[in-house]
Design a protein around this motif. Structure first.
Motif, short mmCIF file in Angstrom:
data_model
loop_
_atom_site.label_atom_id
_atom_site.label_comp_id
_atom_site.label_asym_id
_atom_site.label_seq_id
_atom_site.Cartn_x
_atom_site.Cartn_y
_atom_site.Cartn_z
N MET A 99 7.85 10.94 11.67
CA MET A 99 7.58 10.83 10.23
C MET A 99 6.17 10.29 9.99
SD MET A 99 10.27 12.03 8.85
CE MET A 99 10.48 13.00 10.35
N TYR A 100 5.75 9.36 10.83
CA TYR A 100 4.40 8.81 10.72
C TYR A 100 3.35 9.88 10.98
CZ TYR A 100 0.21 6.23 12.18
OH TYR A 100 -1.09 5.79 12.33
N ALA A 101 3.57 10.70 12.01
CA ALA A 101 2.62 11.77 12.32
C ALA A 101 2.52 12.76 11.17
CB ALA A 101 3.04 12.49 13.60
N HIS A 102 3.63 13.08 10.56
CA HIS A 102 3.64 13.98 9.40
C HIS A 102 2.88 13.36 8.24
CE1 HIS A 102 5.69 15.64 5.72
NE2 HIS A 102 5.37 16.77 6.33
N GLU A 103 3.10 12.08 7.99
CA GLU A 103 2.40 11.37 6.93
C GLU A 103 0.89 11.36 7.18
OE1 GLU A 103 3.62 7.35 4.72
OE2 GLU A 103 2.82 6.97 6.73
N VAL A 104 0.49 11.12 8.42
CA VAL A 104 -0.93 11.12 8.77
C VAL A 104 -1.55 12.49 8.49
CG1 VAL A 104 -2.55 11.02 10.72
CG2 VAL A 104 -0.79 9.26 10.46
N ALA A 105 -0.84 13.55 8.85
CA ALA A 105 -1.36 14.90 8.61
C ALA A 105 -1.53 15.17 7.12
CB ALA A 105 -0.44 15.94 9.24
N LEU A 106 -0.56 14.76 6.32
CA LEU A 106 -0.67 14.95 4.87
C LEU A 106 -1.89 14.23 4.32
CD1 LEU A 106 3.04 14.42 3.70
CD2 LEU A 106 1.84 16.60 3.93
N ARG A 107 -2.14 13.04 4.83
CA ARG A 107 -3.21 12.22 4.27
C ARG A 107 -4.60 12.61 4.81
NH1 ARG A 107 -2.23 7.42 1.88
NH2 ARG A 107 -3.88 6.36 3.05
N THR A 108 -4.68 13.00 6.06
CA THR A 108 -5.98 13.27 6.66
C THR A 108 -6.39 14.75 6.60
OG1 THR A 108 -5.03 13.55 8.87
CG2 THR A 108 -5.75 11.32 8.24
N GLU A 109 -5.41 15.63 6.49
CA GLU A 109 -5.72 17.06 6.48
C GLU A 109 -5.53 17.71 5.12
OE1 GLU A 109 -3.98 19.18 9.86
OE2 GLU A 109 -3.55 17.23 10.79
N CYS A 110 -4.81 17.05 4.24
CA CYS A 110 -4.49 17.65 2.94
C CYS A 110 -4.84 16.76 1.76
CB CYS A 110 -3.01 18.02 2.89
SG CYS A 110 -2.62 19.42 3.99
N ASN A 111 -5.64 15.72 2.00
CA ASN A 111 -6.15 14.86 0.93
C ASN A 111 -5.04 14.21 0.09
OD1 ASN A 111 -8.95 15.47 1.49
ND2 ASN A 111 -8.63 17.45 0.50
N TYR A 112 -3.92 13.97 0.72
CA TYR A 112 -2.82 13.30 0.03
C TYR A 112 -3.07 11.80 0.07
CZ TYR A 112 2.04 11.80 -0.89
OH TYR A 112 3.17 11.21 -1.40
N ALA A 113 -3.07 11.17 -1.08
CA ALA A 113 -3.38 9.74 -1.16
C ALA A 113 -2.13 8.87 -1.13
CB ALA A 113 -4.18 9.45 -2.42
N GLY A 114 -0.97 9.47 -1.23
CA GLY A 114 0.26 8.70 -1.29
C GLY A 114 0.86 8.46 0.07
N ALA A 115 2.09 7.95 0.06
CA ALA A 115 2.85 7.70 1.29
C ALA A 115 3.99 8.71 1.37
CB ALA A 115 3.40 6.28 1.28
N GLY A 371 2.81 -3.21 12.07
CA GLY A 371 2.25 -3.74 13.30
C GLY A 371 0.87 -3.18 13.58
N SER A 372 0.57 -3.00 14.85
CA SER A 372 -0.76 -2.56 15.25
C SER A 372 -0.96 -1.05 15.09
CB SER A 372 -1.03 -2.96 16.70
OG SER A 372 -0.05 -2.38 17.56
N LEU A 373 0.12 -0.28 15.01
CA LEU A 373 0.02 1.17 14.82
C LEU A 373 0.47 1.58 13.44
CD1 LEU A 373 -0.45 4.06 15.92
CD2 LEU A 373 1.95 4.04 16.68
N LEU A 374 1.69 1.26 13.08
CA LEU A 374 2.23 1.65 11.78
C LEU A 374 1.83 0.64 10.72
CD1 LEU A 374 5.84 2.59 12.97
CD2 LEU A 374 3.78 4.02 12.93
N CYS A 375 1.73 1.12 9.48
CA CYS A 375 1.33 0.22 8.41
C CYS A 375 1.89 0.72 7.08
CB CYS A 375 -0.19 0.09 8.35
SG CYS A 375 -0.81 -1.24 7.27
N TYR A 376 3.16 0.47 6.89
CA TYR A 376 3.80 0.87 5.63
C TYR A 376 4.96 -0.05 5.33
CZ TYR A 376 7.11 3.35 8.76
OH TYR A 376 8.02 3.67 9.74
N LYS A 377 5.47 0.04 4.12
CA LYS A 377 6.63 -0.73 3.69
C LYS A 377 7.49 0.14 2.80
CE LYS A 377 4.07 -2.85 -0.16
NZ LYS A 377 3.61 -4.12 -0.77
N TYR A 378 8.71 -0.30 2.56
CA TYR A 378 9.63 0.46 1.74
C TYR A 378 9.94 -0.27 0.43
CZ TYR A 378 10.57 3.75 5.52
OH TYR A 378 10.44 4.72 6.49
N ALA A 379 9.98 0.53 -0.65
CA ALA A 379 10.37 -0.04 -1.94
C ALA A 379 11.88 -0.16 -1.98
CB ALA A 379 9.90 0.88 -3.06
#
Length: 379
Positions: A99-115, A371-379
Motif C-alpha cells: 500500500m505504501y509503494a502504491h501511495e508513493v507512486a501516486l504522489r511521485t509519478e502522478c502529482n497526487y498531494a493526498g494520502a 518510523g524511519s520508512l513509513l510516515c502516515y497516520k489514520y483518521a
C-alpha cells in the motif's frame, strides 16, 4: 464465479512467534493523514481517482510479463508475490508495504498531494451494494453487468486490464459480482473481536479470515482472484483498511506490538491451482482445518452459495483432483526461500519486495507506520 475463499484456514497453521528484535525509533515528523473514503470531500475523491487513472495511463516501468501500465506493474507484482504473502506471517506486513509503494507512486509519478484513503467496510457490512464507494459519479463505479460482469459505469469502466485473471494474462475488463451476504464478515462486531485478540497470530488470522475475506468476497469478480485482485482499484482501499486495523491493534500496546511478528513462510497448498482457490469442502470427510477465528459455529459468516450464508456451505464446483492434505505442523511444510529468514518462521528480518517500484525493505522497517520508512497516520 471465482471464490477467493480467503477465510484464513491455512493462516492458522502452526505459526510461531519470532524472537523480539530491535525496531528503529520513529523519525516521522509530518505524517500523511490517511482518511476514510466516506469522510472525503467530493474534490478529494476526484483527485484520488484521477491519480489512479494516471497510473493506468503511464507506461510500465517494470516490464514484467504483459504489463503495459504502472497500474499493471502493481498488479503483476501481486501476482508474482501471492504464494509468499497469503496465509503466512508476512500477510499484513507485505500488504502494508505494498500500500505504501502504491501511495508513493501516486504522489511521485502522478502529482497526487493526498494520502492513500481507505474504505471503512464496517460501515457497509451486509450492504456493499448500496455503498457510496460504488457511486458512478463520486466513487469507483458499481456492480458488474452482462455475461462477463464488466463494470459499466464510473471512472474505470473502459480500462482494459492486461494482467490476469489469475496467472493467465489476457485482456479483460474489470469485473465485479457484488455480494452483500459475503460482506457481513466486515461487521463491527467481527472487527472488534479481531482487535481484542491477545497475540499477533490470533489477530492476523482473525483479520485475514474475516474482514479480509469480506472485502474480496463482497465485491467479487476480479477482487475474488487471489493473484490478480489488484486489477480492481478498490483493492487498495480495502487493504489500506486492513492495515488500519492492524495499526489499531498495535496501538493498544506499542511497546510490545511494534516488535511482535510470527507465523510460517509456507503459503497455502491451494495456490497450486493456477489462479483461484477451489471451493472448500464441508467440514468433515478427509479434510480437516486447523482452528481459525469464528469456526463453523462462530461469528464469521461463510461466503454465499445457493443463496445461503451458512459457514462452509454451498460453495459451487469442487476440487479439481480432490482436496489437498493440510500439514499438521510446521515441520511438515516445505519452507519458502525468503531472504532474511533462515527457516520457515517469519521474523522481523524477513525481506519484503515490490519488484523495484520502491527499494526492498524488511518487516522491521514497516512495523511502525511513523518510523524511519513509513510516515502516515489514520483518521
Amino acid at each position: 464465479m471465482k471464490f477467493w475463499a480467503s477465510l484464513g484456514f491455512v493462516a492458522a497453521l502452526a505459526a510461531h512467534a519470532a524472537p523480539a528484535q530491535n525496531v528503529e525509533q520513529a523519525t516521522c515528523e509530518s505524517p500523511l493523514q490517511r482518511k476514510a473514503w466516506h469522510t472525503l470531500t467530493r474534490t478529494e475523491k476526484s483527485l484520488y481517482i484521477e491519480a489512479e487513472k494516471c497510473l493506468m495511463s503511464l507506461p510500465s516501468k517494470l516490464h514484467q510479463a504483459t504489463a503495459r501500465t504502472r497500474f499493471d506493474d502493481f498488479q503483476m507484482t501481486h501476482v508474482l508475490e501471492t504464494p509468499n504473502v497469503h496465509f503466512v506471517g508476512a500477510f499484513l506486513p507485505f500488504h502494508r508495504f505494498y500500500m505504501y509503494a502504491h501511495e508513493v507512486a501516486l504522489r511521485t509519478e502522478c502529482n497526487y498531494a493526498g494520502a492513500q484513503p481507505y474504505w471503512d467496510e464496517s460501515l457497509d457490512a451486509g450492504n456493499f451494494s448500496t455503498s457510496i464507494i460504488l457511486d458512478p459519479e463520486s466513487g469507483f463505479g458499481g456492480n458488474g453487468v452482462g455475461k462477463n460482469n464488466c463494470i459499466a459505469d464510473g471512472p474505470f469502466k473502459s480500462y482494459v486490464n492486461a494482467i490476469g485473471p489469475g496467472q493467465v494474462n489476457t485482456d479483460h475488463c474489470i469485473d465485479r459480482e457484488v455480494t452483500d451476504c459475503a460482506s457481513q464478515a466486515a461487521s463491527l462486531d467481527i472487527v472488534n473481536a479481531c482487535l481484542k485478540k491477545a497475540t499477533f497470530q490470533d489477530m492476523w488470522n482473525c483479520i485475514e479470515g474475516g474482514p479480509h475475506g469480506a472485502g474480496h468476497g463482497g465485491i467479487g469478480g476480479q477482487m475474488l482472484n487471489v493473484f490478480s485482485s489488484p486489477g480492481d482499484p478498490l483493492f487498495y482501499l480495502h487493504h489500506t483498511w486492513l492495515d488500519k486495523l492492524w495499526w489499531d491493534w498495535q496501538s493498544q500496546n506499542l511497546n510490545i506490538r511494534l516488535t511482535e511478528i510470527g507465523g510460517t513462510n509456507q503459503g497455502s497448498p491451494f495456490l497450486s491451482f493456477n489462479g483461484t482457490f477451489p471451493p472448500f469442502p464441508p467440514i468433515g470427510g478427509n479434510f480437516t482445518f486447523p482452528p481459525f477465528p469464528g469456526g463453523p459455529n462462530g461469528t464469521i459468516p461463510g461466503f454465499p452459495g445457493n443463496g445461503s450464508c451458512s459457514p462452509f456451505g454451498g460453495f459451487p464446483g469442487g476440487f479439481p483432483t480432490g482436496p489437498p492434505s493440510s500439514p499438521s505442523k510446521i515441520e511438515d511444510t516445505v519452507p519458502v526461500n525468503i531472504a532474511g529468514d533462515p527457516g520457515n518462521v517469519t521474523t522481523l528480518g524477513h525481506v519484503l519486495t515490490v519488484h523495484g517500484s520502491i527499494p526492498d525493505a524488511t518487516i522491521s522497517d514497516v512495523m511502525n507506520i511513523q518510523g524511519s520508512l513509513l510516515c502516515y497516520k489514520y483518521a
